[in-house]
Scaffold this active site. Structure first.
Site, PDB file in Angstrom:
ATOM      1  CD  GLU A   1      39.621  57.081  42.887  1.00  0.00           C
ATOM      2  OE1 GLU A   1      40.634  57.566  43.425  1.00  0.00           O
ATOM      3  OE2 GLU A   1      38.549  56.949  43.486  1.00  0.00           O
TER       4      GLU A   1
ATOM      5  CE1 TYR B   1      41.587  26.823  41.323  1.00  0.00           C
ATOM      6  CE2 TYR B   1      39.653  26.623  42.715  1.00  0.00           C
ATOM      7  CZ  TYR B   1      40.562  26.060  41.843  1.00  0.00           C
ATOM      8  OH  TYR B   1      40.455  24.740  41.500  1.00  0.00           O
TER       9      TYR B   1
END
Length: 214
Positions: free
Chosen positions: A75, A122
């Site tokens: 990746e 958050y």
């Protein structure tokens, strides 16, 4: 201890914490971090985040060529896209196959422009809007192209049927944001169908002003 050695230890320590708490499994997931000279440390292909040997973590030069350590994760193009399109302060990228995030990625009513409902402040503070990208075969360089197409507007994305990817200024910041993404995905699934009271537009805007994301 050199910067290289310190970062290798930090990658291994945080990766084990992620693994031990079930945020990744088997040999899934990969982590990278950028050093001050522009080189990149990245977890090796086929490795378990719970059992990393710091000395064997792969090293890439600033052009993402493999120059040391074990063979890097397939990746790398995905990680490279975040470094290339993010700000100069982008210091780390974390990619996991965390369960609740993957589940959210396959549901037909998930908003592709922002997969996380505004349940708590958050996720807005740490992640901003998380874009859902289409499915790509693991290792397909087209994932990197899709991230580049976002032009640095998102520090976090969710790959359909695959998992989340988060970039941060530091490795710790990226890991914390990744954990927030997974926790919010879990909350989204737990509250789905229960008509939860979400944060309103004014509350979201207040957070965006108080905690701007560059």
């Amino acid at each position: 201890m050199s910067e290289d050695a310190r970062m290798r230890e930090e990658i291994a320590s945080l990766a084990k914490s992620i693994f031990d708490r079930g945020l990744t499994h088997g040999s899934t997931g990969n982590i990278s971090a950028r050093l001050s000279d522009g080189s990149i440390l990245v977890t090796p292909t086929g490795s378990s985040l719970g059992r990393l040997d710091p000395a064997r973590i792969a090293k890439l030069d600033s052009s993402f060529r493999h120059v040391g350590g074990d063979r890097p994760t397939k990746e790398v193009p995905l990680h490279a896209a975040f470094y290339e399109t993010g700000t100069s302060e982008t210091g780390a990228v974390v990619h996991l196959h965390s369960t609740h995030s993957v589940a959210l990625s396959v549901l037909p009513d998930t908003d592709p422009e922002n997969v996380l409902p505004p349940i708590t402040p958050y996720s807005i503070m740490q992640l901003g809007k998380v874009k859902l990208l289409p499915y790509f075969m693991p290792g397909d360089p087209a994932m990197g192209d899709a991230v580049r197409g976002l032009a640095g507007k998102h520090s976090a994305v969710l790959l359909a049927n695959h998992g989340p990817v988060v970039a941060g200024k530091t490795l710790e910041a990226a890991v914390n944001a990744m954990e927030e993404l997974e926790a919010t995905a879990r909350l989204a699934l737990l509250t789905r169908g229960h008509n939860p009271r979400l944060l309103g537009e004014a509350e979201i805007r207040q957070l965006e002003i108080a905690y701007p994301r560059s």
